[in-house]
Design an enzyme around this catalytic site. Sequence first.
Site, PDB file in Angstrom:
ATOM      1  N   LEU A  16       0.828  -1.213   0.000  1.00  0.00           N
ATOM      2  CA  LEU A  16       0.000   0.000   0.000  1.00  0.00           C
ATOM      3  C   LEU A  16       0.859   1.259   0.000  1.00  0.00           C
ATOM      4  O   LEU A  16       0.498   2.267  -0.608  1.00  0.00           O
ATOM      5  CB  LEU A  16      -0.975  -0.007   1.187  1.00  0.00           C
ATOM      6  CG  LEU A  16      -1.949  -1.188   1.226  1.00  0.00           C
ATOM      7  CD1 LEU A  16      -3.017  -0.974   2.283  1.00  0.00           C
ATOM      8  CD2 LEU A  16      -2.599  -1.448  -0.125  1.00  0.00           C
ATOM      9  N   SER A  77       1.865  -6.085   9.189  1.00  0.00           N
ATOM     10  CA  SER A  77       0.565  -5.881   8.530  1.00  0.00           C
ATOM     11  C   SER A  77      -0.252  -7.156   8.393  1.00  0.00           C
ATOM     12  O   SER A  77      -1.248  -7.175   7.676  1.00  0.00           O
ATOM     13  CB  SER A  77       0.790  -5.255   7.148  1.00  0.00           C
ATOM     14  OG  SER A  77       1.504  -6.172   6.341  1.00  0.00           O
ATOM     15  N   TYR A 137      -2.399  -8.893  15.997  1.00  0.00           N
ATOM     16  CA  TYR A 137      -2.303  -7.840  14.980  1.00  0.00           C
ATOM     17  C   TYR A 137      -3.505  -6.890  15.093  1.00  0.00           C
ATOM     18  O   TYR A 137      -3.348  -5.661  15.161  1.00  0.00           O
ATOM     19  CB  TYR A 137      -2.230  -8.496  13.596  1.00  0.00           C
ATOM     20  CG  TYR A 137      -2.517  -7.573  12.443  1.00  0.00           C
ATOM     21  CD1 TYR A 137      -1.646  -6.550  12.113  1.00  0.00           C
ATOM     22  CD2 TYR A 137      -3.679  -7.731  11.670  1.00  0.00           C
ATOM     23  CE1 TYR A 137      -1.909  -5.695  11.045  1.00  0.00           C
ATOM     24  CE2 TYR A 137      -3.948  -6.898  10.607  1.00  0.00           C
ATOM     25  CZ  TYR A 137      -3.069  -5.874  10.297  1.00  0.00           C
ATOM     26  OH  TYR A 137      -3.337  -5.040   9.247  1.00  0.00           O
ATOM     27  N   LYS A 141      -3.993  -2.781  16.263  1.00  0.00           N
ATOM     28  CA  LYS A 141      -4.747  -1.742  15.552  1.00  0.00           C
ATOM     29  C   LYS A 141      -5.719  -1.038  16.510  1.00  0.00           C
ATOM     30  O   LYS A 141      -5.956   0.165  16.403  1.00  0.00           O
ATOM     31  CB  LYS A 141      -5.486  -2.340  14.350  1.00  0.00           C
ATOM     32  CG  LYS A 141      -4.546  -2.910  13.275  1.00  0.00           C
ATOM     33  CD  LYS A 141      -3.612  -1.859  12.730  1.00  0.00           C
ATOM     34  CE  LYS A 141      -2.753  -2.360  11.601  1.00  0.00           C
ATOM     35  NZ  LYS A 141      -1.795  -1.341  11.121  1.00  0.00           N
TER      36      LYS A 141
HETATM   37  C1  15L Z   1      -5.306  -6.757   6.726  1.00  0.00           C
HETATM   38  O1  15L Z   1      -5.296  -5.999   7.690  1.00  0.00           O
HETATM   39  C2  15L Z   1      -4.044  -7.252   6.125  1.00  0.00           C
HETATM   40  O2  15L Z   1      -3.027  -6.281   6.151  1.00  0.00           O
HETATM   41  C3  15L Z   1      -4.232  -7.798   4.728  1.00  0.00           C
HETATM   42  O3  15L Z   1      -3.110  -8.581   4.384  1.00  0.00           O
HETATM   43  C4  15L Z   1      -5.527  -8.622   4.593  1.00  0.00           C
HETATM   44  O4  15L Z   1      -5.456  -9.753   5.398  1.00  0.00           O
HETATM   45  C5  15L Z   1      -6.692  -7.767   5.020  1.00  0.00           C
HETATM   46  O5  15L Z   1      -6.491  -7.275   6.320  1.00  0.00           O
HETATM   47  C6  15L Z   1      -8.018  -8.535   4.963  1.00  0.00           C
HETATM   48  O6  15L Z   1      -8.685  -8.668   5.995  1.00  0.00           O
HETATM   49  O7  15L Z   1      -8.381  -8.966   3.870  1.00  0.00           O
END
Ligand code: 15L
Length: 274
Positions: A16, A77, A137, A141
Amino acid sequence: MPQPRPILLTGASGALGRVITKGLAGQGWTLRLTDIAPFPDELPKDASFTRADLNDGVTMLRLAEGCGTILHFGGVSVDRPFDEVLGPNLRGLYHVYEAARRERARVVFASSNHSIGFHERSEKLDHDCQLRPDSFYGLSKVFGEMMGRLYWDKHGVESVLVRIGSSFPEPTEARMLSTWFSYADLVRLMQRCVLAERTGCAVIWGASANSRTFWGRDAREKLGWAPQDSADTYAGQLGGKTSGNPVIERYQGGAYPANGYTRETPSPARLFEA
Ligand code: 15L
């Protein structure tokens, strides 16, 4: 006309970050790019790149000097163990917010749908819904969104907290008919995040205009942004492309809630348990 203040973009070498760099280049902004990995593309004329670790607070402060906006796309990410997420996504985020406080800069934070991933797919969520992370993860956030809230309430630092769905060149499975966020819509959102007069602390659902969306109200009017693309055109080819795993199919976060899941697999009778 006063020169606009430079933009700092973290995570510039990621998928991104590269899209945003390309989208913002040549529009009168000075771009300061940073990432722990080398920048893989040709550097636009109005951009500079510094290789740096988000854990290095001194370098982050230096990179942010004079900037008006920090687009924070750096950090882990994807779903990773807690220890891997901790440094970049928690300490690194603190460094970004301290830099923003010092520079009176606006932060655009790449949050994720995984901050709310344990909501059922049958629910339609507004921006003020309960946060229900589906992974460490996702939890990082949530931390980031709350950091934005804290720095707004305590220091008046503006944030746009973008809960990104699935930002890929195109949707590739049935869930993405709800969560897809086209690159063009992402870039247009970034432009509005930089240009908007005032944002306060705003939450945006980072998704295209998908009719199967899980998400409703947010602060987009404040930014003057609306998505223009839609995953709907892929419905015919992707509608049946599901996982067959009941946990994945139950929750908005898809594979993330199911990863390491040790509760009993839900039966239809338990589908609406809180
Ligand atoms: C995200 O936060 C990830 O960075 C990406 O790789 C995808 O997994 C995306 O979410 C998603 O939920 O499709």
